[in-house]
Scaffold this motif. Structure first.
Motif, PDB file in Angstrom:
ATOM      1  N   GLY A  88       0.822  -1.201   0.000  1.00 31.63           N
ATOM      2  CA  GLY A  88       0.000   0.000   0.000  1.00 31.63           C
ATOM      3  C   GLY A  88       0.852   1.246   0.000  1.00 31.63           C
ATOM      4  N   PRO A  89       0.271   2.396   0.374  1.00 33.28           N
ATOM      5  CA  PRO A  89       1.042   3.644   0.386  1.00 33.28           C
ATOM      6  C   PRO A  89       2.261   3.547   1.300  1.00 33.28           C
ATOM      7  N   GLY A  90       3.257   4.372   1.003  1.00 32.26           N
ATOM      8  CA  GLY A  90       4.463   4.390   1.806  1.00 32.26           C
ATOM      9  C   GLY A  90       4.247   5.108   3.127  1.00 32.26           C
ATOM     10  N   VAL A  91       5.354   5.511   3.747  1.00 33.00           N
ATOM     11  CA  VAL A  91       5.326   6.164   5.058  1.00 33.00           C
ATOM     12  C   VAL A  91       6.115   7.457   4.978  1.00 33.00           C
ATOM     13  N   LEU A  92       5.576   8.519   5.589  1.00 35.91           N
ATOM     14  CA  LEU A  92       6.276   9.790   5.688  1.00 35.91           C
ATOM     15  C   LEU A  92       6.996   9.830   7.023  1.00 35.91           C
ATOM     16  N   VAL A  93       8.326   9.776   6.992  1.00 40.54           N
ATOM     17  CA  VAL A  93       9.143   9.835   8.206  1.00 40.54           C
ATOM     18  C   VAL A  93       9.452  11.300   8.502  1.00 40.54           C
ATOM     19  N   ALA A  94       9.039  11.775   9.672  1.00 41.82           N
ATOM     20  CA  ALA A  94       9.217  13.182  10.049  1.00 41.82           C
ATOM     21  C   ALA A  94      10.118  13.263  11.267  1.00 41.82           C
ATOM     22  N   LEU A 105      22.121   9.113   9.591  1.00 45.92           N
ATOM     23  CA  LEU A 105      21.560   8.471  10.782  1.00 45.92           C
ATOM     24  C   LEU A 105      20.155   7.956  10.505  1.00 45.92           C
ATOM     25  N   VAL A 106      19.299   8.780   9.894  1.00 42.56           N
ATOM     26  CA  VAL A 106      17.945   8.335   9.569  1.00 42.56           C
ATOM     27  C   VAL A 106      17.995   7.224   8.524  1.00 42.56           C
ATOM     28  N   ALA A 107      18.898   7.361   7.541  1.00 46.00           N
ATOM     29  CA  ALA A 107      19.003   6.337   6.494  1.00 46.00           C
ATOM     30  C   ALA A 107      19.445   4.993   7.056  1.00 46.00           C
ATOM     31  N   ALA A 108      20.138   4.993   8.194  1.00 47.03           N
ATOM     32  CA  ALA A 108      20.566   3.740   8.816  1.00 47.03           C
ATOM     33  C   ALA A 108      19.381   2.954   9.366  1.00 47.03           C
ATOM     34  N   VAL A 109      18.236   3.639   9.560  1.00 46.96           N
ATOM     35  CA  VAL A 109      17.034   2.979  10.065  1.00 46.96           C
ATOM     36  C   VAL A 109      15.905   3.018   9.045  1.00 46.96           C
ATOM     37  N   PHE A 110      15.753   4.175   8.386  1.00 44.76           N
ATOM     38  CA  PHE A 110      14.661   4.380   7.435  1.00 44.76           C
ATOM     39  C   PHE A 110      15.202   4.863   6.085  1.00 44.76           C
ATOM     40  N   PRO A 111      15.833   4.000   5.308  1.00 41.86           N
ATOM     41  CA  PRO A 111      16.292   4.450   3.987  1.00 41.86           C
ATOM     42  C   PRO A 111      15.101   4.815   3.118  1.00 41.86           C
ATOM     43  N   GLY A 112      15.173   5.924   2.437  1.00 39.21           N
ATOM     44  CA  GLY A 112      14.064   6.352   1.597  1.00 39.21           C
ATOM     45  C   GLY A 112      14.412   7.614   0.845  1.00 39.21           C
ATOM     46  N   ARG A 113      13.430   8.170   0.222  1.00 35.04           N
ATOM     47  CA  ARG A 113      13.618   9.387  -0.561  1.00 35.04           C
ATOM     48  C   ARG A 113      13.541  10.588   0.372  1.00 35.04           C
ATOM     49  N   MET A 114      14.606  11.375   0.411  1.00 32.65           N
ATOM     50  CA  MET A 114      14.660  12.495   1.342  1.00 32.65           C
ATOM     51  C   MET A 114      14.262  13.799   0.670  1.00 32.65           C
ATOM     52  N   LEU A 115      13.690  14.669   1.475  1.00 32.16           N
ATOM     53  CA  LEU A 115      13.365  16.025   1.046  1.00 32.16           C
ATOM     54  C   LEU A 115      14.378  16.940   1.711  1.00 32.16           C
ATOM     55  N   ALA A 116      15.106  17.712   0.909  1.00 29.89           N
ATOM     56  CA  ALA A 116      16.173  18.549   1.455  1.00 29.89           C
ATOM     57  C   ALA A 116      16.208  19.892   0.744  1.00 29.89           C
ATOM     58  N   LYS A 117      16.734  20.897   1.425  1.00 31.32           N
ATOM     59  CA  LYS A 117      16.875  22.201   0.803  1.00 31.32           C
ATOM     60  C   LYS A 117      17.917  22.132  -0.310  1.00 31.32           C
ATOM     61  N   SER A 118      17.781  22.990  -1.300  1.00 32.53           N
ATOM     62  CA  SER A 118      18.631  22.937  -2.486  1.00 32.53           C
ATOM     63  C   SER A 118      20.101  23.140  -2.158  1.00 32.53           C
ATOM     64  N   ASP A 119      20.402  23.801  -1.030  1.00 31.44           N
ATOM     65  CA  ASP A 119      21.802  24.020  -0.637  1.00 31.44           C
ATOM     66  C   ASP A 119      22.547  22.703  -0.475  1.00 31.44           C
ATOM     67  N   LEU A 157       4.777   8.573  -2.246  1.00 28.82           N
ATOM     68  CA  LEU A 157       4.131   7.848  -1.153  1.00 28.82           C
ATOM     69  C   LEU A 157       3.057   6.898  -1.680  1.00 28.82           C
ATOM     70  N   ARG A 158       2.284   7.347  -2.662  1.00 32.42           N
ATOM     71  CA  ARG A 158       1.260   6.464  -3.243  1.00 32.42           C
ATOM     72  C   ARG A 158       1.891   5.213  -3.852  1.00 32.42           C
ATOM     73  N   GLY A 159       3.086   5.378  -4.390  1.00 28.76           N
ATOM     74  CA  GLY A 159       3.773   4.256  -5.007  1.00 28.76           C
ATOM     75  C   GLY A 159       4.431   3.325  -4.008  1.00 28.76           C
ATOM     76  N   GLY A 160       4.251   3.582  -2.715  1.00 30.09           N
ATOM     77  CA  GLY A 160       4.813   2.692  -1.696  1.00 30.09           C
ATOM     78  C   GLY A 160       6.173   3.100  -1.196  1.00 30.09           C
ATOM     79  N   ALA A 161       6.685   4.257  -1.638  1.00 34.63           N
ATOM     80  CA  ALA A 161       8.016   4.696  -1.210  1.00 34.63           C
ATOM     81  C   ALA A 161       7.975   5.254   0.205  1.00 34.63           C
ATOM     82  N   ARG A 162       9.096   5.199   0.862  1.00 33.36           N
ATOM     83  CA  ARG A 162       9.260   5.864   2.152  1.00 33.36           C
ATOM     84  C   ARG A 162       9.906   7.221   1.883  1.00 33.36           C
ATOM     85  N   ALA A 163       9.330   8.270   2.430  1.00 32.39           N
ATOM     86  CA  ALA A 163       9.870   9.619   2.253  1.00 32.39           C
ATOM     87  C   ALA A 163      10.296  10.161   3.607  1.00 32.39           C
ATOM     88  N   VAL A 164      11.438  10.836   3.632  1.00 30.90           N
ATOM     89  CA  VAL A 164      11.992  11.366   4.879  1.00 30.90           C
ATOM     90  C   VAL A 164      12.019  12.886   4.800  1.00 30.90           C
TER      91      VAL A 164
END
Length: 281
Positions: A88-94, A105-119, A157-164
């Motif tokens: 089903g849908p993925g999980v949003l890790v906040a 550190l987060v990737a060591a527990v919850f590897p997924g697609r991260m949202l980060a500032k362009s810097d 997320l709909r595709g089942g990915a985990r997003a951080v």
């Protein structure tokens, strides 16, 4: 000032100082080289890792990210257990945001697609690695790009990915209540009918068992990445703690501000119990 451009009161001179034992420059330099080499090796191997299935890629990413944190001389403590994904849908890790170390550190527990500032894209080693790993970069000064970011995140997320995500929008030193969780990214979880996984990140200094937040790990204000790297490897006895908190089930709240507030209060739930001397002013 836009609410999407939060500013932390934390500064390197006031928040990123280290109190405690330090390493001699020679072993510290060896750790720095080892950590950078392992990060670079990971960046070079990303194209090959992308050929693997999601489960195998996740296991490889967790092992590599854990070793990256350890190679910089930082111990890792994981509190709680991550729930298995059952389709089903993925999980949003906040998570709250303290340091560049938060990313591996987060990737060591919850590897997924991260949202980060362009810097982050311009950071040495970590920037190219993040880009190759599918990080979604946000132009924080272009608010008109935010709806597109939310749509892309919801689609993943709909595709089942985990997003951080780090919803505070900026790094905070970890000695106080931190920043308010910005609600925009939580709209993606609502749109995708995805659960939210709150995560608390903390860094502690020696001696073992100490609960005093470690200033050496903080990467705040206009602190250069090179200075932060050197401060981390020089500080002996750093421990990174990632606390996996109760998951917020999909559909619990349908208002993004309420969902952001619940995730924030979950992450900050025991910060009020910090000793007075550790509270950031």
């Amino acid at each position: 000032m836009s609410s999407w451009l939060p500013v932390s009161p934390c500064t390197p001179p006031g928040c990123a100082t280290h109190v405690g034992p330090v390493r001699h420059p020679v072993p510290a330099a060896a750790l720095l080289l080892a950590g950078c080499a392992l990060a670079l090796a990971g960046a070079l191997c990303v194209p090959l890792a992308l050929l693997l299935g999601r489960a195998h890629r996740g296991r490889l990413t967790r092992a590599w990210a854990y070793r990256v944190v350890r190679s910089f001389g930082v111990r890792v403590c994981v509190v709680g257990r991550a729930e298995a994904h059952r389709g089903g849908p993925g999980v949003l890790v906040a998570a709250n945001h303290v340091s560049w170390l938060d990313i591996p550190l987060v990737a060591a527990v919850f590897p997924g697609r991260m949202l980060a500032k362009s810097d982050v894209r311009r950071w040495p080693l970590l920037g190219p690695l993040a880009a190759l790993g599918g990080t979604l970069f946000v132009e924080r000064d272009r608010l008109r790009a935010l709806p597109t970011t939310v749509r892309v995140l919801a689609s993943a997320l709909r595709g089942g990915a985990r997003a951080v995500v780090f919803p505070e929008g900026s790094t905070w030193c970890g000695r106080g209540p931190g920043g308010r969780f910005r609600p925009a990214v939580f709209q993606a979880a609502i749109d995708a009918d995805a659960a939210v996984q709150p995560v608390r990140i903390r860094y502690f200094a020696a001696p073992p068992g100490s609960r005093e937040p470690a200033g050496a790990a903080a990467f705040v204000g206009d602190d250069p990445l090179t200075a932060s790297l050197w401060r981390v490897v020089r500080a002996a006895g750093l421990t990174a703690e990632i606390h996996i908190l109760p998951r917020i089930p999909a559909g619990s709240l349908h208002d993004r501000r309420a969902l952001a507030g619940l995730a924030q209060s979950t992450v900050a739930s025991d910060r009020a119990n910090l000793p007075a001397e550790s509270v950031h002013h």
